[in-house]
Design a protein around this motif. Structure first.
Motif, PDB file in Angstrom:
ATOM      1  N   VAL A 201     -31.305-145.308 -72.603  1.00 55.62           N
ATOM      2  CA  VAL A 201     -31.672-144.265 -73.567  1.00 55.62           C
ATOM      3  C   VAL A 201     -32.304-143.076 -72.849  1.00 55.62           C
ATOM      4  CG1 VAL A 201     -33.177-143.720 -75.514  1.00 55.62           C
ATOM      5  CG2 VAL A 201     -31.910-145.871 -75.489  1.00 55.62           C
ATOM      6  N   ILE A 202     -33.123-143.362 -71.823  1.00 53.18           N
ATOM      7  CA  ILE A 202     -33.737-142.268 -71.046  1.00 53.18           C
ATOM      8  C   ILE A 202     -32.660-141.448 -70.340  1.00 53.18           C
ATOM      9  CG2 ILE A 202     -35.218-141.749 -69.069  1.00 53.18           C
ATOM     10  CD1 ILE A 202     -36.887-144.189 -69.822  1.00 53.18           C
ATOM     11  N   LYS A 203     -31.696-142.155 -69.757  1.00 54.84           N
ATOM     12  CA  LYS A 203     -30.601-141.454 -69.080  1.00 54.84           C
ATOM     13  C   LYS A 203     -29.755-140.663 -70.087  1.00 54.84           C
ATOM     14  CE  LYS A 203     -29.946-141.729 -65.387  1.00 54.84           C
ATOM     15  NZ  LYS A 203     -30.333-140.879 -64.233  1.00 54.84           N
ATOM     16  N   LEU A 204     -29.605-141.246 -71.279  1.00 56.27           N
ATOM     17  CA  LEU A 204     -28.858-140.541 -72.330  1.00 56.27           C
ATOM     18  C   LEU A 204     -29.564-139.264 -72.747  1.00 56.27           C
ATOM     19  CD1 LEU A 204     -26.579-140.381 -74.417  1.00 56.27           C
ATOM     20  CD2 LEU A 204     -27.958-141.846 -75.917  1.00 56.27           C
ATOM     21  N   SER A 205     -30.903-139.287 -72.784  1.00 57.34           N
ATOM     22  CA  SER A 205     -31.648-138.082 -73.154  1.00 57.34           C
ATOM     23  C   SER A 205     -31.428-136.971 -72.128  1.00 57.34           C
ATOM     24  CB  SER A 205     -33.142-138.401 -73.288  1.00 57.34           C
ATOM     25  OG  SER A 205     -33.707-138.737 -72.037  1.00 57.34           O
ATOM     26  N   GLU A 206     -31.304-137.361 -70.842  1.00 60.40           N
ATOM     27  CA  GLU A 206     -31.024-136.363 -69.811  1.00 60.40           C
ATOM     28  C   GLU A 206     -29.635-135.745 -70.013  1.00 60.40           C
ATOM     29  OE1 GLU A 206     -31.434-138.296 -66.084  1.00 60.40           O
ATOM     30  OE2 GLU A 206     -33.576-138.726 -66.323  1.00 60.40           O
ATOM     31  N   LEU A 207     -28.690-136.574 -70.372  1.00 62.31           N
ATOM     32  CA  LEU A 207     -27.339-136.068 -70.624  1.00 62.31           C
ATOM     33  C   LEU A 207     -27.328-135.137 -71.827  1.00 62.31           C
ATOM     34  CD1 LEU A 207     -25.269-139.339 -70.081  1.00 62.31           C
ATOM     35  CD2 LEU A 207     -25.538-137.424 -68.504  1.00 62.31           C
ATOM     36  N   MET A 208     -28.065-135.513 -72.860  1.00 61.89           N
ATOM     37  CA  MET A 208     -28.104-134.673 -74.066  1.00 61.89           C
ATOM     38  C   MET A 208     -28.787-133.337 -73.787  1.00 61.89           C
ATOM     39  SD  MET A 208     -28.888-137.410 -77.112  1.00 61.89           S
ATOM     40  CE  MET A 208     -28.835-136.096 -78.327  1.00 61.89           C
TER      41      MET A 208
END
Length: 354
Positions: A201-208
């Motif tokens: 989820v943390i990595k997804l936030s960076e992508l977003m």
């Protein structure tokens, strides 16, 4: 400022055209070699006469191009237009006589009998005919050429707006499609490896963050797109761990140029979506090379017949989308080859920087 420059160009061309036309009789006419003051004065008056009469061509030109052609010839018929041109010719003849009689009577030799200037008048009338027809012909050519250029420009602008709208729509589809795939991955991960959900989820936030703040521009640096791909691949590494062999290499030169944001990610998504699952020893290889002259992007993933049968109906959305974007953005400057052989699915994309 740009609009002012564009508007000033036609004005300068018009001024240059009329300056050359008015100076033409003086430049091409005979020069006076006489030392007689009366001859010099007469020569000056003739040049002045042709200059003054030439000024009358200016309103004729613009009446023809701005009123007669658009409001008579194009709205009604050619007969009405020709009738008005004939009327305009007689008005021009009368104007010539008026100018001649008021300002240049003394151009006719005084020793000639009354009516002796008839030859001069006939010469002047013949000159008026050719000059009038020349100005009308130039006006018609100018107006139709100008209208044609405006029509082509309008069509080009309309096509550009249509393509921009289509491209904007295609770009807007990328994020939901991407989120759909990632959320499915997180759901699957929460069942198998709950402890890995938080870093994903943390990595997804960076992508977003990249999707929201970096992709608002029409182009981004290739290095930024490479970093985005690396973050996405890292997310998949967290998700799959050692279950899949992932090889990502990136060679980006300092002046590699720019690219449409999120143009490459659908190929990588497709590889992870269909390169894992019912595949023995799945592996994905991604190579990105960016130079000032070109971008070369290759994605390979293993496949199997069973995996091919399990593809859902949305599997082709990303590839269809990116194909269309490439056609719009790089119509003559890209080459996309998608092939499958020996249980290996290969995407080979090359974009030449114009």
């Amino acid at each position: 400022m740009a609009k002012t420059k564009l508007l000033s160009k036609p004005i300068l061309l018009h001024l240059l055209f009329w300056a050359c036309l008015l100076a033409l009789p003086i430049l091409l006419g005979p020069s006076s070699q006489s030392q007689n003051p009366e001859e010099i004065q007469r020569h000056f008056q003739w040049n002045l006469f042709f200059f003054v009469f030439g000024l009358a061509n200016i309103p004729i030109f613009y009446i023809n191009t701005e009123i007669l052609i658009p409001k008579v010839l194009k709205r009604y018929n050619i007969l009405a237009y020709l009738a008005l041109l004939v009327i305009g010719y007689f008005i021009m003849v009368g104007l010539n006589d008026l100018i001649f009689d008021l300002l240049f009577k003394d151009l006719l030799p005084p020793q000639r009998p009354r009516g002796g200037g008839g030859g001069m008048k006939r010469f002047t009338y013949l000159r008026i005919i050719f000059q009038y027809l020349f100005i009308i012909a130039i006006g018609i050519s100018y107006r139709f050429l100008s209208d044609n250029l405006k029509e082509q420009e309008a069509k080009k602008e309309e096509e550009n707006e249509r393509l921009k709208s289509e491209l904007s729509f295609l770009r807007s589809q990328i994020s939901p499609h991407f989120m759909f795939n990632v959320l499915n991955s997180i759901v699957s991960l929460s069942r198998r490896k709950p402890e890995s959900v938080e870093p994903v989820v943390i990595k997804l936030s960076e992508l977003m963050r990249y999707m929201i703040y970096e992709t608002s521009d029409s182009k981004v640096a290739i290095s930024k797109e490479a970093n985005y791909l690396e973050s996405y691949i890292e997310l998949q590494r967290i998700r799959f761990g050692n279950d899949i062999d992932i090889d990502f290499t990136s060679e980006i030169s300092g002046a590699a140029g720019n690219i449409e944001p999120m143009l490459l990610i659908p190929f990588v998504e497709n590889a992870f979506k269909h390169g894992v699952g019912m595949i023995e020893k799945p592996s994905i290889s991604i190579q990105l090379v960016g130079t000032p002259q070109y971008l070369h992007f290759v994605v390979k993933n293993k496949t199997s017949n069973q995996a091919q049968e399990k593809k859902d109906e949305s599997s082709g959305i990303g590839l269809t989308n990116v194909r269309r974007r490439l056609e719009l953005l790089y119509p003559e400057n890209h080459e996309l080859q998608i092939s499958e052989h020996a249980n290996t699915y290969v995407v080979d994309l090359r974009i030449n920087h114009s």
